[in-house]
Design a protein around this motif. Structure first.
Motif, PDB file in Angstrom:
ATOM      1  N   UNK A 187      18.031 -27.236  63.343  1.00 52.68           N
ATOM      2  CA  UNK A 187      17.747 -26.631  62.039  1.00 52.68           C
ATOM      3  C   UNK A 187      18.412 -25.255  61.915  1.00 52.68           C
ATOM      4  N   UNK A 188      18.389 -24.472  63.006  1.00 53.17           N
ATOM      5  CA  UNK A 188      19.022 -23.159  62.981  1.00 53.17           C
ATOM      6  C   UNK A 188      20.534 -23.289  62.807  1.00 53.17           C
ATOM      7  N   UNK A 189      21.132 -24.242  63.508  1.00 45.95           N
ATOM      8  CA  UNK A 189      22.573 -24.461  63.358  1.00 45.95           C
ATOM      9  C   UNK A 189      22.916 -24.901  61.939  1.00 45.95           C
ATOM     10  N   UNK A 190      22.040 -25.701  61.321  1.00 43.54           N
ATOM     11  CA  UNK A 190      22.238 -26.067  59.919  1.00 43.54           C
ATOM     12  C   UNK A 190      22.196 -24.827  59.028  1.00 43.54           C
ATOM     13  N   UNK A 191      21.312 -23.895  59.370  1.00 46.16           N
ATOM     14  CA  UNK A 191      21.181 -22.652  58.613  1.00 46.16           C
ATOM     15  C   UNK A 191      22.469 -21.826  58.693  1.00 46.16           C
ATOM     16  N   UNK A 192      23.140 -21.900  59.853  1.00 49.43           N
ATOM     17  CA  UNK A 192      24.374 -21.140  60.055  1.00 49.43           C
ATOM     18  C   UNK A 192      25.607 -21.876  59.539  1.00 49.43           C
ATOM     19  N   UNK A 229      34.276 -21.156  47.653  1.00 47.56           N
ATOM     20  CA  UNK A 229      35.649 -20.749  47.322  1.00 47.56           C
ATOM     21  C   UNK A 229      36.327 -20.424  48.648  1.00 47.56           C
ATOM     22  N   UNK A 230      37.615 -20.069  48.606  1.00 43.62           N
ATOM     23  CA  UNK A 230      38.327 -19.829  49.861  1.00 43.62           C
ATOM     24  C   UNK A 230      37.617 -18.814  50.743  1.00 43.62           C
ATOM     25  N   UNK A 231      37.166 -17.704  50.165  1.00 44.91           N
ATOM     26  CA  UNK A 231      36.533 -16.639  50.937  1.00 44.91           C
ATOM     27  C   UNK A 231      35.116 -16.338  50.448  1.00 44.91           C
ATOM     28  N   UNK A 232      34.468 -17.318  49.849  1.00 40.90           N
ATOM     29  CA  UNK A 232      33.096 -17.157  49.364  1.00 40.90           C
ATOM     30  C   UNK A 232      32.234 -18.281  49.938  1.00 40.90           C
ATOM     31  N   UNK A 233      31.103 -17.919  50.512  1.00 39.98           N
ATOM     32  CA  UNK A 233      30.227 -18.875  51.179  1.00 39.98           C
ATOM     33  C   UNK A 233      28.802 -18.698  50.666  1.00 39.98           C
ATOM     34  N   UNK A 234      28.015 -19.755  50.816  1.00 41.64           N
ATOM     35  CA  UNK A 234      26.612 -19.700  50.389  1.00 41.64           C
ATOM     36  C   UNK A 234      25.731 -20.168  51.529  1.00 41.64           C
ATOM     37  N   UNK A 235      24.660 -19.414  51.785  1.00 39.15           N
ATOM     38  CA  UNK A 235      23.718 -19.764  52.831  1.00 39.15           C
ATOM     39  C   UNK A 235      22.294 -19.804  52.320  1.00 39.15           C
ATOM     40  N   UNK A 236      21.460 -20.603  52.982  1.00 43.34           N
ATOM     41  CA  UNK A 236      20.039 -20.685  52.649  1.00 43.34           C
ATOM     42  C   UNK A 236      19.238 -19.937  53.701  1.00 43.34           C
ATOM     43  N   UNK A 289      19.124 -13.345  60.818  1.00 43.21           N
ATOM     44  CA  UNK A 289      19.704 -14.496  60.126  1.00 43.21           C
ATOM     45  C   UNK A 289      20.851 -14.058  59.219  1.00 43.21           C
ATOM     46  N   UNK A 290      20.642 -12.985  58.441  1.00 41.17           N
ATOM     47  CA  UNK A 290      21.682 -12.520  57.525  1.00 41.17           C
ATOM     48  C   UNK A 290      22.904 -12.055  58.310  1.00 41.17           C
ATOM     49  N   UNK A 338      26.542 -13.808  58.008  1.00 41.86           N
ATOM     50  CA  UNK A 338      27.692 -13.014  57.598  1.00 41.86           C
ATOM     51  C   UNK A 338      28.824 -13.112  58.614  1.00 41.86           C
ATOM     52  N   UNK A 339      28.466 -13.151  59.905  1.00 40.64           N
ATOM     53  CA  UNK A 339      29.487 -13.290  60.935  1.00 40.64           C
ATOM     54  C   UNK A 339      30.125 -14.674  60.893  1.00 40.64           C
ATOM     55  N   UNK A 340      29.339 -15.698  60.570  1.00 41.27           N
ATOM     56  CA  UNK A 340      29.898 -17.040  60.377  1.00 41.27           C
ATOM     57  C   UNK A 340      30.939 -17.001  59.259  1.00 41.27           C
ATOM     58  N   UNK A 341      30.577 -16.376  58.130  1.00 41.82           N
ATOM     59  CA  UNK A 341      31.493 -16.301  56.995  1.00 41.82           C
ATOM     60  C   UNK A 341      32.788 -15.598  57.385  1.00 41.82           C
ATOM     61  N   UNK A 342      32.666 -14.467  58.080  1.00 39.32           N
ATOM     62  CA  UNK A 342      33.862 -13.744  58.512  1.00 39.32           C
ATOM     63  C   UNK A 342      34.694 -14.596  59.462  1.00 39.32           C
ATOM     64  N   UNK A 343      34.024 -15.219  60.441  1.00 39.75           N
ATOM     65  CA  UNK A 343      34.730 -15.989  61.456  1.00 39.75           C
ATOM     66  C   UNK A 343      35.482 -17.182  60.909  1.00 39.75           C
ATOM     67  N   UNK A 344      35.022 -17.741  59.805  1.00 33.21           N
ATOM     68  CA  UNK A 344      35.687 -18.914  59.234  1.00 33.21           C
ATOM     69  C   UNK A 344      36.978 -18.560  58.500  1.00 33.21           C
TER      70      UNK A 344
END
Length: 293
Positions: free
Chosen positions: A7-12, A18-25, A38-39, A43-49
């Motif tokens: 569940x945590x991995x799903x959260x991440x 968009x190319x550089x825009x992500x959405x998280x729950x 969590x935030x 945010x680090x996931x978004x940067x890393x991608x």
């Protein structure tokens, strides 16, 4: 993997809109705000991608600007600050309800050889000899604000096997002691397949790093923390440096201390070691620490 870790991995696993825009729950919160770890991890996931896979995070610096609403999605916008020959820099702003709630700057580096030294690992009990959170928290349930708090703490931390090396603050409220604490942690399950990446392990460590770092402040004053109602706290800023490779599903020692608290704020410092003594990360956080009136 355990269901909680899954569940945590799903959260991440952020949705790319968009190319550089992500959405998280968010997961349900014990307090009416999103857990800061969590935030930071999302945010680090978004940067890393947005970074080449051969470059790994070596540092992050973050500010918690507003309480996050656990009932609403968080949108992460990545700004590609720089792509150099060895280093990549990203800035991430997390937005809810039209307002920024979190700001992250992160730097990534392509591996290279260099000079090597580190501090020795401090003495710590073997994690296998320590009680689990499931064994520790219920023993002190009568000290919490409400009988259900211990159960909700366990639910919130179910993805992580976290073991206190000494008595936690809520167990020693009213008894000031040295502002130092240690916890061992690892994920409740082994990562494999496509999620078994350096970015995932780094984001999981980032998630856990916000759980206990300010505990040492409470210890210095004999305060049990928000769970027992004698302190109100929240993270203000958070910085991490990742020194060496590690796995979040293997035991890591989080050695924490507080050099100062003043003006309604407290500072926590942490070092994270592998079980065989390698220093893999350093952490500094400042937080609001107020006594209710």
């Amino acid at each position: 993997m355990s269901k909680a870790l899954d569940d945590l991995l799903d959260l991440l696993d952020l949705e790319r809109i968009e190319q550089d825009i992500f959405r998280g729950l968010s997961r349900s919160a014990i307090v009416p705000r999103v857990f800061g770890g969590q935030v930071a991890a999302q945010a680090l996931v978004a940067a890393g991608r947005t970074v080449p896979e051969d470059r790994t995070a070596h540092s992050l610096h973050a500010y918690f600007l507003r309480p996050g609403d656990p009932g609403a999605p968080i949108v992460y916008t990545v700004d590609r600050i720089r792509d150099g020959r060895s280093f990549t820099t990203r800035r991430v702003v997390a937005v809810q309800h039209g307002q920024p709630v979190f700001h992250l700057s992160a730097s990534f580096q392509e591996y290279e050889e260099g000079l090597e030294h580190q501090e020795p690992m401090p003495p710590a009990p073997d994690p296998d000899t320590l009680p689990t959170a499931e064994e520790t928290l219920p023993r002190y349930a009568d000290r919490f604000l409400h009988p259900s708090v211990a159960e909700r703490l366990l639910e919130a931390r179910a993805a992580v096997d976290l073991r206190y090396a000494q008595e936690p603050p809520f167990a020693t409220a009213g008894q000031p002691r040295e502002p130092r604490s240690q916890v061992w942690f690892r994920t409740n399950g082994t990562l494999s397949g496509e999620v078994d990446t350096p970015l995932t392990h780094t984001c999981l460590m980032t998630y856990v790093s916000d759980m206990t770092l300010l505990d040492s402040i409470l210890l210095a004053h004999g305060r049990g923390g928000w769970a027992v109602g004698d302190v109100v706290g929240a993270s203000l800023d958070h910085a991490m440096w990742f020194h060496r490779p590690f796995r979040a599903d293997e035991w890591l020692l989080y050695d924490q201390e507080s050099p100062t608290s003043q003006g309604g704020r407290g500072l926590g410092r942490g070092r994270i070691f592998t079980r065989d003594g390698r220093l893999v990360a350093s952490v500094i956080q400042e937080g609001v620490v107020r006594v209710p009136r």
